[in-house]
Design a protein around this motif. Structure first.
Motif, PDB file in Angstrom:
ATOM      1  N   SER A 229      41.993  60.614  27.326  1.00 24.36           N
ATOM      2  CA  SER A 229      41.572  60.785  28.720  1.00 24.36           C
ATOM      3  C   SER A 229      42.140  59.647  29.569  1.00 24.36           C
ATOM      4  CB  SER A 229      40.042  60.776  28.821  1.00 24.36           C
ATOM      5  OG  SER A 229      39.483  61.896  28.180  1.00 24.36           O
ATOM      6  N   LYS A 230      42.504  59.980  30.812  1.00 21.95           N
ATOM      7  CA  LYS A 230      43.064  58.978  31.705  1.00 21.95           C
ATOM      8  C   LYS A 230      41.964  58.089  32.267  1.00 21.95           C
ATOM      9  CE  LYS A 230      47.000  61.864  33.103  1.00 21.95           C
ATOM     10  NZ  LYS A 230      47.685  62.508  34.237  1.00 21.95           N
ATOM     11  N   VAL A 231      42.298  56.830  32.389  1.00 22.36           N
ATOM     12  CA  VAL A 231      41.331  55.840  32.849  1.00 22.36           C
ATOM     13  C   VAL A 231      42.033  54.917  33.831  1.00 22.36           C
ATOM     14  CG1 VAL A 231      39.854  53.914  32.145  1.00 22.36           C
ATOM     15  CG2 VAL A 231      40.026  55.924  30.694  1.00 22.36           C
ATOM     16  N   SER A 232      41.288  54.479  34.804  1.00 27.18           N
ATOM     17  CA  SER A 232      41.759  53.410  35.682  1.00 27.18           C
ATOM     18  C   SER A 232      40.632  52.397  35.824  1.00 27.18           C
ATOM     19  CB  SER A 232      42.177  53.954  37.048  1.00 27.18           C
ATOM     20  OG  SER A 232      41.062  54.551  37.704  1.00 27.18           O
ATOM     21  N   PHE A 233      41.001  51.157  36.109  1.00 24.91           N
ATOM     22  CA  PHE A 233      39.958  50.134  36.245  1.00 24.91           C
ATOM     23  C   PHE A 233      40.488  49.007  37.123  1.00 24.91           C
ATOM     24  CE2 PHE A 233      42.494  48.879  32.643  1.00 24.91           C
ATOM     25  CZ  PHE A 233      42.634  47.498  32.782  1.00 24.91           C
ATOM     26  N   THR A 234      39.565  48.226  37.608  1.00 28.30           N
ATOM     27  CA  THR A 234      39.889  47.043  38.396  1.00 28.30           C
ATOM     28  C   THR A 234      39.193  45.842  37.767  1.00 28.30           C
ATOM     29  OG1 THR A 234      37.986  47.395  39.873  1.00 28.30           O
ATOM     30  CG2 THR A 234      40.105  48.377  40.524  1.00 28.30           C
ATOM     31  N   VAL A 235      39.695  44.671  38.099  1.00 26.62           N
ATOM     32  CA  VAL A 235      39.069  43.425  37.656  1.00 26.62           C
ATOM     33  C   VAL A 235      38.852  42.556  38.885  1.00 26.62           C
ATOM     34  CG1 VAL A 235      40.029  43.493  35.322  1.00 26.62           C
ATOM     35  CG2 VAL A 235      41.336  42.411  37.154  1.00 26.62           C
ATOM     36  N   ASP A 236      37.871  41.682  38.804  1.00 26.29           N
ATOM     37  CA  ASP A 236      37.523  40.854  39.953  1.00 26.29           C
ATOM     38  C   ASP A 236      38.660  39.917  40.344  1.00 26.29           C
ATOM     39  OD1 ASP A 236      35.091  42.064  39.960  1.00 26.29           O
ATOM     40  OD2 ASP A 236      34.050  40.473  38.864  1.00 26.29           O
ATOM     41  N   ALA A 237      39.502  39.541  39.379  1.00 28.04           N
ATOM     42  CA  ALA A 237      40.590  38.609  39.697  1.00 28.04           C
ATOM     43  C   ALA A 237      41.641  39.255  40.594  1.00 28.04           C
ATOM     44  CB  ALA A 237      41.244  38.104  38.406  1.00 28.04           C
ATOM     45  N   TYR A 238      41.821  40.580  40.484  1.00 30.01           N
ATOM     46  CA  TYR A 238      42.799  41.302  41.298  1.00 30.01           C
ATOM     47  C   TYR A 238      42.119  42.541  41.883  1.00 30.01           C
ATOM     48  CZ  TYR A 238      45.759  38.390  38.345  1.00 30.01           C
ATOM     49  OH  TYR A 238      46.307  37.334  37.670  1.00 30.01           O
ATOM     50  N   PRO A 239      41.266  42.362  42.884  1.00 31.44           N
ATOM     51  CA  PRO A 239      40.469  43.494  43.387  1.00 31.44           C
ATOM     52  C   PRO A 239      41.306  44.600  44.022  1.00 31.44           C
ATOM     53  CG  PRO A 239      40.255  41.582  44.835  1.00 31.44           C
ATOM     54  CD  PRO A 239      40.988  41.111  43.618  1.00 31.44           C
ATOM     55  N   ASN A 240      42.523  44.300  44.455  1.00 33.49           N
ATOM     56  CA  ASN A 240      43.354  45.319  45.102  1.00 33.49           C
ATOM     57  C   ASN A 240      44.283  46.026  44.130  1.00 33.49           C
ATOM     58  OD1 ASN A 240      42.262  44.672  47.653  1.00 33.49           O
ATOM     59  ND2 ASN A 240      43.723  42.978  47.889  1.00 33.49           N
ATOM     60  N   ASP A 241      44.278  45.615  42.883  1.00 26.24           N
ATOM     61  CA  ASP A 241      45.144  46.238  41.873  1.00 26.24           C
ATOM     62  C   ASP A 241      44.329  47.199  41.022  1.00 26.24           C
ATOM     63  OD1 ASP A 241      47.199  44.729  42.826  1.00 26.24           O
ATOM     64  OD2 ASP A 241      47.127  43.224  41.221  1.00 26.24           O
ATOM     65  N   VAL A 242      44.881  48.375  40.812  1.00 28.07           N
ATOM     66  CA  VAL A 242      44.256  49.362  39.934  1.00 28.07           C
ATOM     67  C   VAL A 242      45.123  49.476  38.672  1.00 28.07           C
ATOM     68  CG1 VAL A 242      43.511  51.748  39.656  1.00 28.07           C
ATOM     69  CG2 VAL A 242      43.270  50.610  41.882  1.00 28.07           C
ATOM     70  N   PHE A 243      44.520  49.254  37.532  1.00 30.51           N
ATOM     71  CA  PHE A 243      45.254  49.252  36.280  1.00 30.51           C
ATOM     72  C   PHE A 243      44.996  50.560  35.531  1.00 30.51           C
ATOM     73  CE2 PHE A 243      44.308  44.880  37.406  1.00 30.51           C
ATOM     74  CZ  PHE A 243      45.536  44.250  37.206  1.00 30.51           C
ATOM     75  N   PRO A 244      46.041  51.216  35.059  1.00 34.06           N
ATOM     76  CA  PRO A 244      45.847  52.456  34.293  1.00 34.06           C
ATOM     77  C   PRO A 244      45.581  52.150  32.822  1.00 34.06           C
ATOM     78  CG  PRO A 244      48.186  52.053  34.580  1.00 34.06           C
ATOM     79  CD  PRO A 244      47.471  50.931  35.300  1.00 34.06           C
ATOM     80  N   GLY A 245      44.944  53.088  32.146  1.00 29.55           N
ATOM     81  CA  GLY A 245      44.664  52.948  30.717  1.00 29.55           C
ATOM     82  C   GLY A 245      44.512  54.301  30.065  1.00 29.55           C
ATOM     83  N   ARG A 246      44.251  54.280  28.776  1.00 26.52           N
ATOM     84  CA  ARG A 246      44.084  55.523  28.013  1.00 26.52           C
ATOM     85  C   ARG A 246      43.007  55.293  26.968  1.00 26.52           C
ATOM     86  NH1 ARG A 246      45.539  57.277  23.154  1.00 26.52           N
ATOM     87  NH2 ARG A 246      46.558  55.293  22.732  1.00 26.52           N
ATOM     88  N   ILE A 247      42.075  56.255  26.867  1.00 29.06           N
ATOM     89  CA  ILE A 247      41.014  56.131  25.872  1.00 29.06           C
ATOM     90  C   ILE A 247      41.606  56.390  24.493  1.00 29.06           C
ATOM     91  CG2 ILE A 247      38.865  57.129  25.007  1.00 29.06           C
ATOM     92  CD1 ILE A 247      37.965  57.556  27.816  1.00 29.06           C
ATOM     93  N   ALA A 248      41.562  55.373  23.652  1.00 22.10           N
ATOM     94  CA  ALA A 248      42.099  55.507  22.291  1.00 22.10           C
ATOM     95  C   ALA A 248      41.028  55.964  21.311  1.00 22.10           C
ATOM     96  CB  ALA A 248      42.678  54.174  21.828  1.00 22.10           C
TER      97      ALA A 248
END
Length: 385
Positions: A229-248
């Motif tokens: 499944s496709k995932v996206s997330f953000t972190v407090d260090a880079y609030p304007n960046d959205v990082f993609p991921g994948r559920i393994a």
């Protein structure tokens, strides 16, 4: 957030840290020396074990010499048995001849007792020789047992030497994998004690360009996600960046905190720029379903109610199904719509008298400002809602 592979590097022996060859953020290679413990105690133990081993080897040699001497004693005793056997046979022949001569009167009868005495003496000497042979064989067997015992003690001493050497080698701490040092838990001069559990000296991450996010998924939502499944997330260090991921993986082990059951989803993340750091907190969004090129309205528009006083005709015309209020020429007109997917902020409009660009009413802000209008949107630019 964590690296895909993280190894805790410990020591298998107790001692005092004498050298450190790696620090936080150090790049290390597999087999590289990253720390040393004071080896003096283990060197002394190795020397003592070697001395004991040499002593047992000398004992083995002495026992083997005893076996050689015992074997010689057996051979000597066997030769004595053979000699007494020959003497007994000679005495037997002499006795038989004397007895015949006495019976024929060719020899005096007084010679017969002397021949009998010689025969008895020869028989006794043979029995004595046989007993000595048995004793010599027993001594040889005992000598061989002593050799086996000495060899066992020597093997035990050699094992102690090997153990002392292994312990000495363990005073040198090497990196088990290629990676970067994430944590260092000791300083030079600090004593580490290895008892039931090896103390952790370093924490090494194998490859920070590949990370994992461990997300807690509520039991009510876990059925909507699956591996890949496709995932996206953000972190407090880079609030304007959205990082993609994948559920393994979605782990089957449940976690219960304050009667809330969650399941851990392992999310693989590429980190080529090394922006993401171990231990960061991620705010995860999982795409359970998606639509492309659809008409959407703000969720607040579906909750809008006309401000009082509401004309009776308008009130009677209010829809009971999901609806939005279209704003045209300063007037509100209710439009019944069929809704589809929602991401919690915007909702898909499947059908209804609404098109992109129509102005719709949304509730006023909390400070009591006037009703505002927002255009219905259709993300034909390629976005996903």
């Amino acid at each position: 957030m964590q690296a895909v592979t993280t190894v805790q590097v410990g020591t298998e022996v107790s001692g005092t840290v004498s050298e450190l060859h790696a620090d936080f953020n150090s790049q290390v290679k597999k087999g590289q020396v990253i720390a040393r413990l004071d080896p003096s105690q283990f060197q002394a133990q190795l020397a003592q074990a070697n001395a004991t081993w040499l002593s047992t080897q000398a004992t083995v040699q002495s026992a083997q010499n005893n076996v050689t001497a015992a074997d010689a004693g057996v051979q000597s005793a066997q030769a004595n048995v053979d000699r007494t056997d020959a003497a007994l046979k000679d005495a037997q022949v002499t006795f038989d001849r004397t007895r015949q001569l006495v019976a024929l009167g060719a020899a005096p009868a007084m010679n017969l007792p002397d021949a009998q005495s010689t025969l008895d003496q020869a028989a006794a000497q043979k029995q004595q020789a046989i007993a000595q042979l048995d004793q010599a064989k027993a001594q040889a067997q005992a000598a061989r047992s002593q050799v086996s015992q000495a060899q066992a003690q020597s093997a035990q001493a050699k094992a102690a030497v090997d153990l002392a050497q292994v312990n000495l080698d363990h005073t040198i701490v090497t990196a088990p994998i290629d990676g970067v040092v994430v944590a260092r838990n000791v300083d030079v001069g600090q004593t580490v004690a290895a008892s039931l559990q090896a103390p952790t000296v370093f924490l090494i991450a194998n490859d920070l360009t590949r990370m994992q996010v461990l997300a807690n998924i509520d039991e009510a939502d876990v059925g909507q996600i699956a591996p890949d499944s496709k995932v996206s997330f953000t972190v407090d260090a880079y609030p304007n960046d959205v990082f993609p991921g994948r559920i393994a993986q979605v782990r089957l082990e449940p976690q219960t905190v304050q009667n809330v059951v969650t399941y851990t989803a392992v999310i693989d993340v590429a980190n080529p720029a090394l922006k993401l750091k171990p231990g960061m907190t991620a705010n995860v969004t999982v795409v359970s379903s998606e639509r492309d090129n659809v008409l959407t309205v703000p969720n607040s528009a579906l909750r809008f109610q006309p401000p009082a006083p509401v004309p009776l005709a308008l009130w009677r015309a209010r829809p009971l199904a999901p609806a939005v209020w279209k704003v045209a020429a300063g007037k509100l007109t209710p439009v019944t719509v069929q809704t589809g997917l929602t991401d919690g902020v915007k909702t898909e409009v499947v059908s209804g008298d609404l098109k992109e660009g129509d102005a719709i009413a949304v509730p006023p802000p909390a400070n009591g400002a006037k009703t505002t209008a927002a255009p219905a949107r259709s993300p034909f630019t390629g976005g996903k809602r």
